[in-house]
Design an enzyme around this catalytic site. Sequence first.
Site, PDB file in Angstrom:
ATOM      1  N   CYS A   1       1.182   0.980  78.145  1.00 55.63           N
ATOM      2  CA  CYS A   1       1.444   1.154  76.915  1.00 55.63           C
ATOM      3  C   CYS A   1       2.793   0.733  76.272  1.00 55.63           C
ATOM      4  O   CYS A   1       2.493  -0.120  75.139  1.00 55.63           O
ATOM      5  CB  CYS A   1       1.321   2.625  76.711  1.00 55.63           C
ATOM      6  SG  CYS A   1       0.147   3.310  77.727  1.00 55.63           S
TER       7      CYS A   1
ATOM      8  N   CYS B   1       2.478   5.373  79.477  1.00 54.08           N
ATOM      9  CA  CYS B   1       2.369   4.701  80.803  1.00 54.08           C
ATOM     10  C   CYS B   1       3.059   3.002  80.485  1.00 54.08           C
ATOM     11  O   CYS B   1       3.429   2.898  79.528  1.00 54.08           O
ATOM     12  CB  CYS B   1       1.170   4.308  81.414  1.00 54.08           C
ATOM     13  SG  CYS B   1      -0.095   3.691  80.001  1.00 54.08           S
TER      14      CYS B   1
END
Lengths: 315, 75
Positions: free
Chosen positions: B13, B10
């Site tokens: 991240c 994501c």
Amino acid sequence: MLKNLADYIVFTMIGLVPGSRSGESLNFFIYDTLKIFLLLTTIIFVVAIIRSSFPPERTRRILSHKREYIGNVMAALLGVVTPFCSCSAVPLFIGFVESGVPLGVTFSFLISSPMVNEVALIMLWGMFGWKIALIYIGSGLLVAIFAGIVIGKLKMERYVQDYVWEMQVGNAEIVEQSFRDKLVYARGYTLDLLKKIWPYVVVGVGIGAFIHGYVPQDFLARWAGRDNPFAVPIAVALGVPLYSNAAGVIPIVHALMEKGMAIGTVLAFMMAVTALSLPEAIILKNVLKNRLLAVFFGIVATAIVCVGYLFNAIL
Amino acid sequence: MKIEVLGTGCSKCKTLYENTMKALEESGRNAEVVKVEDIPSIMKYGVMSTPALVVDGQVKFSGKLASVAEIKGML
């Protein structure tokens, strides 16, 4: 007070005529935008502080080996306070079932968590009032509890992807945060969320304001009023692709309700927007076989349609 | 020192990875930084919400995006 401010800006500073279409639309837009951002900022901040006390690791420990019914009820309630992002639905699902949270209980959590979320609640409260917001929470929890119990009863464990059951899951320690840490976390969370949703809110309120000012009264009563039995299922079907835009959808729906959309239809539509989404289905496909995925969608959609009919009938 | 950034890809991240690199650079420390993106490895740490940061096998936090300053404090 906000109303006065909006009146002042539109009618005094800009000089539009009260009661004119453009004046009323712009007034509506400014008032709603101010109100919603004020509510969003304060409430998201408070909710973030509460959430930092319920990391998913703790929720999992509470729900592990809980029996059905009581487990489903607790899962639906914990779904409200545990932070959840559909991007981590897969590790969360695996973590839950591997540590002995029953499948149906896991689903109660997975349904309630995105559906009864703070953004949807704030928007509902701000635009429809606290009664509708409470009805939304109550029926959202009921849908989550009911759907989870049904999935549990159907014994669908073998329709979870096989690798899930073989996975080794470690036991992460729960890192206790100080109150200062929580405040820092809450500030970051609030800013992140506002950054993500503000365009939707502005566009949604803008469209809502346009409808408010320009669409004739009772325009929708014939199609989306309570007398049309197809309105609820159609609203639910339309809600599925509108995922993640709850912030933008609610102001539009609010304006549509003014024009004759029935309240049960509005609630069903909102629930479909938040609880059922294609991206989430694609993510869950990693852990669920098609059959269970279809059952999950089918049961939740049916429950939401029932909620819609119920409130169209009694409110 | 070994640092692992856990996340399924994501955007948060990725930002956590960048923040970690910046924290290392600013503090002048040396560490091996790896991105861990596969679910089995993430689950091994018992992490259920991403992104998460693991330093020398110990989960420092999960489910949030830490700032460069916060990460520096954990190294």
